[in-house]
Design a protein around this motif. Structure first.
Motif, PDB file in Angstrom:
ATOM      1  N   ASN A 281       0.827  -1.212   0.000  1.00 47.25           N
ATOM      2  CA  ASN A 281       0.000   0.000   0.000  1.00 47.25           C
ATOM      3  C   ASN A 281       0.860   1.261   0.000  1.00 47.25           C
ATOM      4  OD1 ASN A 281      -2.378  -1.441  -0.033  1.00 47.25           O
ATOM      5  ND2 ASN A 281      -2.603  -1.461   2.184  1.00 47.25           N
ATOM      6  N   ALA A 284       2.429   1.630  -3.442  1.00 46.64           N
ATOM      7  CA  ALA A 284       1.421   2.081  -4.420  1.00 46.64           C
ATOM      8  C   ALA A 284       1.153   3.573  -4.257  1.00 46.64           C
ATOM      9  CB  ALA A 284       0.131   1.282  -4.237  1.00 46.64           C
ATOM     10  N   GLU A 285       1.116   4.032  -2.998  1.00 46.51           N
ATOM     11  CA  GLU A 285       0.875   5.454  -2.718  1.00 46.51           C
ATOM     12  C   GLU A 285       2.032   6.307  -3.259  1.00 46.51           C
ATOM     13  OE1 GLU A 285      -1.061   8.745  -1.575  1.00 46.51           O
ATOM     14  OE2 GLU A 285      -1.919   6.723  -1.500  1.00 46.51           O
ATOM     15  N   ARG A 288       1.866   6.414  -7.059  1.00 42.25           N
ATOM     16  CA  ARG A 288       0.832   7.340  -7.549  1.00 42.25           C
ATOM     17  C   ARG A 288       1.332   8.786  -7.471  1.00 42.25           C
ATOM     18  NH1 ARG A 288      -3.035   3.596  -5.261  1.00 42.25           N
ATOM     19  NH2 ARG A 288      -2.881   4.583  -3.234  1.00 42.25           N
ATOM     20  N   ARG A 419      -9.506  11.619  -6.841  1.00 39.43           N
ATOM     21  CA  ARG A 419      -8.962  10.258  -6.651  1.00 39.43           C
ATOM     22  C   ARG A 419      -8.992   9.483  -7.953  1.00 39.43           C
ATOM     23  NH1 ARG A 419     -11.437   7.277  -1.470  1.00 39.43           N
ATOM     24  NH2 ARG A 419     -12.111   9.233  -0.525  1.00 39.43           N
ATOM     25  N   ARG A 420     -10.108   9.617  -8.661  1.00 38.89           N
ATOM     26  CA  ARG A 420     -10.279   8.901  -9.949  1.00 38.89           C
ATOM     27  C   ARG A 420      -9.231   9.401 -10.954  1.00 38.89           C
ATOM     28  NH1 ARG A 420     -15.232   7.139 -12.022  1.00 38.89           N
ATOM     29  NH2 ARG A 420     -15.766   6.641  -9.865  1.00 38.89           N
ATOM     30  N   LEU A 422      -6.300  10.644 -10.225  1.00 35.79           N
ATOM     31  CA  LEU A 422      -4.999  10.142  -9.772  1.00 35.79           C
ATOM     32  C   LEU A 422      -4.801   8.683 -10.205  1.00 35.79           C
ATOM     33  CD1 LEU A 422      -2.398  10.586  -8.164  1.00 35.79           C
ATOM     34  CD2 LEU A 422      -3.651  10.048  -6.081  1.00 35.79           C
ATOM     35  N   GLU A 423      -5.861   7.889 -10.037  1.00 38.73           N
ATOM     36  CA  GLU A 423      -5.791   6.465 -10.441  1.00 38.73           C
ATOM     37  C   GLU A 423      -5.525   6.357 -11.953  1.00 38.73           C
ATOM     38  OE1 GLU A 423      -9.472   4.919  -8.969  1.00 38.73           O
ATOM     39  OE2 GLU A 423      -8.774   5.120  -6.888  1.00 38.73           O
ATOM     40  N   LEU A 424      -6.164   7.234 -12.719  1.00 41.55           N
ATOM     41  CA  LEU A 424      -6.010   7.209 -14.174  1.00 41.55           C
ATOM     42  C   LEU A 424      -4.547   7.479 -14.561  1.00 41.55           C
ATOM     43  CD1 LEU A 424      -8.453   8.642 -16.727  1.00 41.55           C
ATOM     44  CD2 LEU A 424      -6.096   9.402 -16.868  1.00 41.55           C
ATOM     45  N   ALA A 426      -1.894   6.990 -12.672  1.00 46.08           N
ATOM     46  CA  ALA A 426      -1.069   5.868 -12.207  1.00 46.08           C
ATOM     47  C   ALA A 426      -1.237   4.644 -13.108  1.00 46.08           C
ATOM     48  CB  ALA A 426      -1.412   5.532 -10.760  1.00 46.08           C
ATOM     49  N   GLU A 427      -2.466   4.388 -13.541  1.00 44.74           N
ATOM     50  CA  GLU A 427      -2.718   3.228 -14.407  1.00 44.74           C
ATOM     51  C   GLU A 427      -1.982   3.361 -15.729  1.00 44.74           C
ATOM     52  OE1 GLU A 427      -6.956   2.754 -14.754  1.00 44.74           O
ATOM     53  OE2 GLU A 427      -7.104   2.388 -12.596  1.00 44.74           O
TER      54      GLU A 427
END
Length: 427
Positions: A281, A284-285, A288, A419-420, A422-424, A426-427
């Motif tokens: 975790n 991953a943080e 990101r 958040r969404r 940020l995930e985009l 990182a992905e």
């Protein structure tokens, strides 16, 4: 409530606000009721003076002025939520005339806002990612902690040494006066663990059961309890028992007693898995954040100096609140650090700048990607985490209803959009 937004230079906006007359009258009534609790009036028991009599006695303007002190903050927050503004730092409030009965209250707010970003490349970025490695000493440390929890404390007739546990009564005084938290009976203290100030612990090394010891204990200047910080206390300590700690042997029997596992190897693997999950975790943080910082590097964000200053001041105020919650005066903290408030704010500027740039880029990505947050997204975000079912948590639908009633739905949506985005990245 009605709001009108006007953009100003340097990432500032002006918001003109009209507060509904019924909200104004409601605030007057509430304040009058509070004032009536302390008012004495012929024909009424103390604390029972009706609000309308309070207004009649003190005058509407006096009560409204006081009502504004308690209500303006709430109206300001509602105005920000309603207008979709993300304020940075303190607002400048302009309140002209007090309204007559039945008229709306008009005021304007000038405040810095999060700046916009001109995006560069934010997809397909190259960022290094660490591999989690579980340190063996972390596993052994967790096993030792478990082992300590199952230790037996056996009374012994000998002098106390480091690692022993002593059962004591103690009384502390400063200038012959007892102080809060300075007295206890039947207190179990493990020597060498650093749970009390070293001078008190040192006085107990070498003590035997029934010994009485004295200790002079200077409290450090940054001690959390302000009434004793920087002062010296005299402690009288009675040693009632010395207990030797007997640790259980680390084997399969211990694993079966201390956990749901049959063997020590299984317990070790389980602990290792838990530590790996925490490390995963954290990695991953960090990944990101590194990906986002790469996207920030590729973007253009104009940050006017007053906006950075406002965010840095906001960050310091958050620290002040945390210090106060821990029972420490921020002024004392500044003295210990040898810095002024302005110097602490100046020190926070790089972090403020980084945070503002990250937020501006995430907001721009959410906009560019057309990220919308649905009812389902909000309910999913409010789900109770596994293992916390027995804690007091509202059901997601109830929690969402409460958020809506408090006018904070847009804040939740904004947080989830970021958040969404940020995930985009990182992905």
């Amino acid at each position: 409530m009605e709001t009108t937004v006007k953009e100003l230079p340097d990432s500032r906006v002006r918001v003109d606000v009209d507060v509904d007359p019924k909200d104004v009258e409601g605030s007057i009534k509430k304040t009058a009721a509070q004032l009536g609790e302390d008012m004495k009036m012929p024909g009424f028991r103390k604390g029972k003076v009706p609000p309308e009599m309070v207004v009649q006695r003190l005058g509407r303007e006096t009560v409204l002025t006081q009502a504004l002190e308690s209500s303006l903050g709430d109206w300001y927050e509602r105005a920000m939520l309603k207008s979709g503004i993300n304020p940075v730092g303190d607002p400048k409030l302009d309140l002209s005339d007090l309204p007559d009965e039945g008229k709306p209250l008009k005021f304007s707010i000038e405040v810095a806002v999060r700046p916009g970003a001109e995006l560069g490349e934010y997809k397909g970025l190259e960022v290094g990612r660490e591999e989690p490695e579980v340190p063996q000493d972390a596993v052994e440390g967790e096993l030792k902690r478990l082992q300590e929890g199952f230790a037996r404390l056996n009374p012994v007739e000998r002098v106390a040494k480091e690692g022993d546990v002593v059962l004591i009564d103690y009384e502390g005084k400063i200038d012959e006066v007892a102080f809060e938290g300075g007295t206890a009976k039947d207190y179990l203290l493990e020597l060498g663990e650093g749970r009390v100030l070293p001078e008190l612990e040192q006085a107990l090394i070498g003590a035997e059961p029934d010994d009485e010891r004295k200790a002079e204990v200077p409290f450090p200047d940054d001690y959390p309890a302000e009434e004793v910080a920087g002062k010296t206390a005299e402690f009288d300590v009675k040693v009632k028992e010395v207990r030797e700690k007997e640790l259980p042997e680390l084997n399969d029997d211990f694993a079966a007693e201390a956990s749901e596992f049959e063997t020590l190897d299984e317990l070790r693997d389980h602990i290792s898995g838990q530590i790996r999950e925490i490390l995963d975790n954290q990695i991953a943080e960090r990944f990101r954040e590194a990906a986002l910082d790469e996207a920030v590097k590729n973007a253009k964000v104009e940050l006017p100096d007053p906006v950075v200053e406002a965010r840095a001041a906001e960050m310091w105020r958050r620290v002040e609140r945390q210090l106060q919650q821990q029972g420490m005066d921020p002024e004392n903290y500044l003295q210990i650090q040898g810095k002024t408030r302005d110097e602490m704010i100046e020190q926070a500027r790089p972090d403020a700048e980084r945070a503002l740039k990250r937020e501006a880029v995430l907001e721009a990505i959410a906009e560019a990607e057309g990220i919308e947050i649905t009812e389902e997204d909000m309910l999913e975000a409010l789900q109770i985490p596994p293992g916390h079912e027995d804690h007091h948590h509202d059901e997601p639908s109830v929690a969402l209803q409460k958020i809506r009633e408090s006018g904070r739905e847009e804040l939740l949506k904004d947080d989830l959009r970021m958040r969404r985005a940020l995930e985009l990245v990182a992905e």
